[in-house]
Design an enzyme around this catalytic site. Structure first.
Site, short mmCIF file in Angstrom:
data_model
loop_
_atom_site.label_atom_id
_atom_site.label_comp_id
_atom_site.label_asym_id
_atom_site.label_seq_id
_atom_site.Cartn_x
_atom_site.Cartn_y
_atom_site.Cartn_z
N ARG A 37 0.85 -1.21 0.00
CA ARG A 37 0.00 0.00 0.00
C ARG A 37 0.88 1.25 0.00
O ARG A 37 0.59 2.23 -0.67
CB ARG A 37 -0.92 0.04 1.23
CG ARG A 37 -1.75 -1.21 1.45
CD ARG A 37 -2.95 -1.35 0.51
NE ARG A 37 -3.66 -2.58 0.79
CZ ARG A 37 -3.50 -3.72 0.12
NH1 ARG A 37 -2.65 -3.79 -0.90
NH2 ARG A 37 -4.19 -4.80 0.45
N GLU A 181 -12.97 -16.49 8.01
CA GLU A 181 -12.84 -15.88 6.68
C GLU A 181 -12.26 -16.82 5.64
O GLU A 181 -11.03 -16.94 5.53
CB GLU A 181 -11.96 -14.62 6.76
CG GLU A 181 -11.82 -13.94 5.40
CD GLU A 181 -10.92 -12.71 5.41
OE1 GLU A 181 -10.45 -12.31 6.49
OE2 GLU A 181 -10.69 -12.16 4.33
N LYS A 223 -16.93 -14.10 7.41
CA LYS A 223 -16.41 -13.03 6.54
C LYS A 223 -16.00 -13.68 5.24
O LYS A 223 -15.09 -14.52 5.23
CB LYS A 223 -15.21 -12.35 7.22
CG LYS A 223 -14.47 -11.39 6.30
CD LYS A 223 -13.58 -10.44 7.05
CE LYS A 223 -12.82 -9.57 6.08
NZ LYS A 223 -12.18 -8.42 6.70
N SER A 265 -13.58 -6.92 0.65
CA SER A 265 -13.75 -6.29 -0.66
C SER A 265 -12.89 -6.97 -1.73
O SER A 265 -13.25 -6.94 -2.91
CB SER A 265 -13.47 -4.79 -0.60
OG SER A 265 -12.17 -4.50 -0.14
N GLY A 266 -11.78 -7.55 -1.34
CA GLY A 266 -11.06 -8.48 -2.19
C GLY A 266 -10.41 -7.95 -3.46
O GLY A 266 -9.97 -8.74 -4.28
N GLY A 267 -10.39 -6.62 -3.66
CA GLY A 267 -9.82 -6.09 -4.90
C GLY A 267 -10.87 -5.42 -5.76
O GLY A 267 -10.57 -4.94 -6.85
N ARG A 296 -9.31 -2.58 1.72
CA ARG A 296 -9.03 -1.68 0.59
C ARG A 296 -10.21 -0.79 0.22
O ARG A 296 -10.04 0.40 -0.05
CB ARG A 296 -8.59 -2.50 -0.63
CG ARG A 296 -7.16 -2.94 -0.51
CD ARG A 296 -6.83 -4.05 -1.48
NE ARG A 296 -7.44 -5.31 -1.10
CZ ARG A 296 -7.33 -6.44 -1.79
NH1 ARG A 296 -6.67 -6.44 -2.92
NH2 ARG A 296 -7.88 -7.55 -1.36
P1 13P Z 1 -10.01 -6.37 1.57
O1 13P Z 1 -11.33 -5.70 1.84
O2 13P Z 1 -8.97 -5.44 1.08
O3 13P Z 1 -10.17 -7.61 0.75
O4 13P Z 1 -9.46 -6.88 2.95
C1 13P Z 1 -10.33 -7.46 3.85
C2 13P Z 1 -9.65 -8.45 4.66
O5 13P Z 1 -9.71 -8.42 5.87
C3 13P Z 1 -8.91 -9.52 3.98
O6 13P Z 1 -8.49 -10.46 4.91
#
Ligand code: 13P
Length: 353
Positions: A37, A181, A223, A265-267, A296
């Site tokens: 980042r 998650e 998650k 959000s994953g990208g 992100r």
């Molecule tokens: P992102 O929303 O950037 O995917 O990150 C969330 C997260 O906690 C990933 O482990």
């Protein structure tokens, strides 16, 4: 087995994490991920810059209106603001629950080549006891599922589900709410059908293993990823499509007594993630609270606006609070893209088609 009063306590925390109109900020990037980042804003990855970065996010005035909890990294839960107040205390004063990432990153799956397992079960109970002492109320453990040629395999899915369940049990035994998650990666050129199939497999296995381990779902937050096309396809799915596919899958596989679900959000770009969450709520009739737990998609614009400079702090916090508010509205189905006026999406990363 957990007693009734232990489950009731866990349920109270879990419900607060997914309270209406609130979501969770993931600020638990490992040092190497923060480095990525910071490379985007030409900032050196030092402990003090990481501290200042987290201070920008965690001290945005009034963020407790939109944010119920923050996932911290081991370094961050021990850090203080520039005026010497611990981040945990800053959060507590805002009515925000401190959480902690407790997995120790990924490793290659020795059985299923090209796939990953997650490290961190050894000595987990002792680490959790320390985090309880530092003020943590909930935890996060991330597993990664990769869609590709012949992947994910059943063996990899099963092992990740078992590890998530083992982690969740140890959390609950220590009075901490587990966020479980399984991230189905958006990277790759898979179709939305493949995303749906992989998500279905991992979620079925996960809830089987949570049940086998005796984890109380009333005190557990899922998650996971949205059902969405792989980034490599260059396809931007309509929010209605993502919402319909994701919610239909959840209705099929998520148990009713699960406390709630918070998306990564994953990208996805910031605006895409918000619009997709909003579309799910516009469908209505959701049996569980569904909210956001973005890193992100909550931080990207604010990180760019901050750029590591003290004089940008206020402007960056304004961007962050705007994003948090938009996601809060989306988690109630009350968001509209008109509300973005004056705030540009600096993070769009999937081309329109
Ligand atoms: P992102 O929303 O950037 O995917 O990150 C969330 C997260 O906690 C990933 O482990």
């Amino acid at each position: 087995m957990l007693g009734e009063s232990q489950i009731a306590e866990l349920n109270k925390v879990a419900m607060a994490m997914v309270a209406p109109g609130k979501g969770i900020l993931a600020a638990d990037e490992s040092m190497s991920t923060v480095g990525k980042r910071f490379a985007g804003i030409n900032l050196e990855n030092t402990e003090d810059n990481r501290r200042a970065f987290r201070e920008m996010l965690l001290t945005a005035p009034g963020e407790g209106q939109y944010i119920s909890g923050v996932i911290l990294f081991d370094e961050t839960i021990r850090q203080k603001t520039s005026t010497g107040e611990s981040f945990v205390s800053v959060l507590q004063k805002e009515g925000i629950l401190p959480g902690i990432k407790v997995d120790q990153g990924l490793m290659d799956d020795p059985v299923s080549s090209g796939q990953k397992l997650t490290k961190g079960l050894d000595g987990l109970g002792d680490r959790l006891k320390e985090y309880v002492g530092l003020g943590a109320k909930f935890c996060k453990w991330r597993s990664v599922i990769t869609i590709g040629e012949g992947t994910p395999t059943d063996a990899n899915i099963r092992q990740n589900a078992k590890d998530l369940a083992q982690y969740a049990l140890v959390c609950q035994q220590n009075g901490l709410v587990p966020m479980v998650e399984p991230e189905v990666l958006i990277d790759g050129d898979h179709t939305i059908d493949q995303s749906e199939a992989a998500s279905e497999k991992i979620l079925i296995a996960l809830f089987e293993e949570l049940k086998n381990a005796g984890v109380a779902l009333e005190g557990t937050i899922l998650k996971t990823s949205m059902v969405i096309s792989g980034k490599g396809t260059g396809k931007l799915d309509a929010p209605e499509e993502v919402a319909k596919r994701t919610v239909e899958l959840f209705k099929k596989v998520l148990p009713e007594n699960l406390a709630g679900q918070a998306f990564l959000s994953g990208g996805q770009s910031e605006l895409q993630a918000t619009a997709n969450l909003n579309a799910m709520h516009q469908l209505g009739g959701l049996p569980w609270p569904l909210t956001f737990s973005f890193a992100r998609a909550l931080q990207d614009g604010a990180t760019k606006a901050w750029a590591g400079k003290k004089e940008n702090l206020e402007a960056a916090q304004k961007v962050f609070l705007h994003r948090a508010k938009m996601n809060s509205l989306a988690s109630l189905g009350k968001y509209s893209s008109d509300m973005e006026k004056g705030f540009s999406d600096t993070t769009a990363s999937v081309s329109q088609n």
